[in-house]
Design a protein around this motif. Structure first.
Motif, PDB file in Angstrom:
ATOM      1  N   ALA A 112      -7.289  -8.512   5.361  1.00 41.02           N
ATOM      2  CA  ALA A 112      -7.907  -7.429   4.588  1.00 41.02           C
ATOM      3  C   ALA A 112      -7.217  -7.260   3.244  1.00 41.02           C
ATOM      4  N   LEU A 113      -5.892  -7.341   3.226  1.00 42.62           N
ATOM      5  CA  LEU A 113      -5.162  -7.207   1.963  1.00 42.62           C
ATOM      6  C   LEU A 113      -5.509  -8.338   1.010  1.00 42.62           C
ATOM      7  N   ALA A 114      -5.608  -9.540   1.518  1.00 40.04           N
ATOM      8  CA  ALA A 114      -5.943 -10.694   0.681  1.00 40.04           C
ATOM      9  C   ALA A 114      -7.352 -10.593   0.106  1.00 40.04           C
ATOM     10  N   HIS A 115      -8.266 -10.000   0.863  1.00 40.40           N
ATOM     11  CA  HIS A 115      -9.672  -9.976   0.490  1.00 40.40           C
ATOM     12  C   HIS A 115      -9.932  -9.385  -0.890  1.00 40.40           C
ATOM     13  N   ASP A 116      -9.378  -8.246  -1.195  1.00 44.37           N
ATOM     14  CA  ASP A 116      -9.659  -7.574  -2.466  1.00 44.37           C
ATOM     15  C   ASP A 116      -8.443  -7.442  -3.370  1.00 44.37           C
ATOM     16  N   PHE A 117      -7.398  -8.209  -3.110  1.00 43.85           N
ATOM     17  CA  PHE A 117      -6.147  -8.011  -3.837  1.00 43.85           C
ATOM     18  C   PHE A 117      -6.323  -8.086  -5.358  1.00 43.85           C
ATOM     19  N   TYR A 118      -6.830  -9.191  -5.869  1.00 45.73           N
ATOM     20  CA  TYR A 118      -6.956  -9.337  -7.328  1.00 45.73           C
ATOM     21  C   TYR A 118      -8.030  -8.414  -7.902  1.00 45.73           C
ATOM     22  N   LYS A 119      -9.113  -8.228  -7.162  1.00 47.01           N
ATOM     23  CA  LYS A 119     -10.164  -7.306  -7.596  1.00 47.01           C
ATOM     24  C   LYS A 119      -9.588  -5.898  -7.764  1.00 47.01           C
ATOM     25  N   THR A 120      -8.734  -5.489  -6.837  1.00 43.71           N
ATOM     26  CA  THR A 120      -8.107  -4.171  -6.914  1.00 43.71           C
ATOM     27  C   THR A 120      -7.183  -4.076  -8.113  1.00 43.71           C
ATOM     28  N   LEU A 121      -6.387  -5.115  -8.370  1.00 38.60           N
ATOM     29  CA  LEU A 121      -5.497  -5.086  -9.539  1.00 38.60           C
ATOM     30  C   LEU A 121      -6.297  -4.987 -10.832  1.00 38.60           C
ATOM     31  N   HIS A 122      -7.419  -5.704 -10.911  1.00 44.30           N
ATOM     32  CA  HIS A 122      -8.282  -5.606 -12.101  1.00 44.30           C
ATOM     33  C   HIS A 122      -8.850  -4.195 -12.234  1.00 44.30           C
ATOM     34  N   HIS A 123      -9.250  -3.605 -11.114  1.00 44.68           N
ATOM     35  CA  HIS A 123      -9.765  -2.226 -11.133  1.00 44.68           C
ATOM     36  C   HIS A 123      -8.688  -1.260 -11.634  1.00 44.68           C
ATOM     37  N   PHE A 124      -7.464  -1.420 -11.155  1.00 42.77           N
ATOM     38  CA  PHE A 124      -6.369  -0.562 -11.604  1.00 42.77           C
ATOM     39  C   PHE A 124      -6.139  -0.726 -13.115  1.00 42.77           C
ATOM     40  N   ASN A 125      -6.294  -1.936 -13.635  1.00 43.60           N
ATOM     41  CA  ASN A 125      -6.180  -2.141 -15.089  1.00 43.60           C
ATOM     42  C   ASN A 125      -7.232  -1.326 -15.834  1.00 43.60           C
ATOM     43  N   GLU A 126      -8.456  -1.310 -15.313  1.00 44.64           N
ATOM     44  CA  GLU A 126      -9.533  -0.557 -15.947  1.00 44.64           C
ATOM     45  C   GLU A 126      -9.293   0.948 -15.895  1.00 44.64           C
ATOM     46  N   CYS A 127      -8.539   1.409 -14.904  1.00 47.30           N
ATOM     47  CA  CYS A 127      -8.243   2.835 -14.747  1.00 47.30           C
ATOM     48  C   CYS A 127      -7.115   3.286 -15.658  1.00 47.30           C
ATOM     49  N   ASP A 128      -6.478   2.351 -16.333  1.00 45.88           N
ATOM     50  CA  ASP A 128      -5.402   2.658 -17.279  1.00 45.88           C
ATOM     51  C   ASP A 128      -4.301   3.489 -16.625  1.00 45.88           C
ATOM     52  N   VAL A 129      -3.746   2.970 -15.537  1.00 47.98           N
ATOM     53  CA  VAL A 129      -2.668   3.664 -14.841  1.00 47.98           C
ATOM     54  C   VAL A 129      -1.321   3.261 -15.436  1.00 47.98           C
ATOM     55  N   ASP A 130      -0.308   4.089 -15.186  1.00 44.59           N
ATOM     56  CA  ASP A 130       1.027   3.830 -15.726  1.00 44.59           C
ATOM     57  C   ASP A 130       1.892   2.981 -14.795  1.00 44.59           C
ATOM     58  N   TYR A 131       1.604   3.029 -13.502  1.00 41.16           N
ATOM     59  CA  TYR A 131       2.360   2.238 -12.539  1.00 41.16           C
ATOM     60  C   TYR A 131       1.500   2.023 -11.299  1.00 41.16           C
TER      61      TYR A 131
END
Length: 161
Positions: A112-131
């Motif tokens: 499950a972690l592998a399934h969306d790992f990179y997609k989630t990181l890209h989503h977090f980039n779009e959310c403009d988070v600090d960490y």
């Protein structure tokens, strides 16, 4: 079983244990456990596929991971965080933590972690988070490949609880 040797340069969905069922000698490339060796392929480099925000990963039981997340969140109180967590860790944090969450599945589920790992990181980039704080899995079976990618995304900032 054939009497040949195989060296795993980069762990993937076909695990060492799977290869050992058909090949006698299976080993990981020394670079995977030593930063002193020269990488043989681009995906083996020290930091690869990293998100824009600094990322740390924690491996342990959900209670310990939630406690570690809470400690970091207190330190970063004025900053916006993103959290990649198991359902169990989310259940412990959801009422006290605000930020961008992605629940990957149940604790320890490397698939499950592998399934969306990179997609989630890209989503977090779009959310403009600090960490970003992520919950990892044990470094066995498919977890070896998942944690290899997570270690590179975190630039080695992994804490075992």
């Amino acid at each position: 079983v054939r009497d040949v040797g195989v060296t795993i340069l980069l762990p993937v969905g076909i695990t060492k244990e799977m290869l050992e069922q058909v090949v006698v000698n299976v080993s990981y490339d020394p670079f995977l456990s030593s930063q002193n060796e020269a990488p043989k392929a681009p995906g083996m480099k020290y930091k690869h596929y990293a998100p824009d925000a600094p990322m740390r990963a924690f491996i342990g039981n959900p209670k310990d991971v939630a406690e570690a997340f809470s400690n970091v969140i207190r330190e970063q109180e004025t900053k916006r965080g993103a959290f990649l967590v198991s359902q169990e860790t989310y259940d412990l944090l959801k009422d006290s933590v605000h930020g961008e969450f992605h629940v990957y599945g149940h604790s320890g589920d490397a698939v499950a972690l592998a399934h969306d790992f990179y997609k989630t990181l890209h989503h977090f980039n779009e959310c403009d988070v600090d960490y970003i704080l992520a919950e990892g899995v044990e470094n066995t079976g498919l977890g070896v490949a998942v944690m290899n990618r997570m270690e590179k995304a975190c630039a080695g900032h992994i804490i075992y609880l």
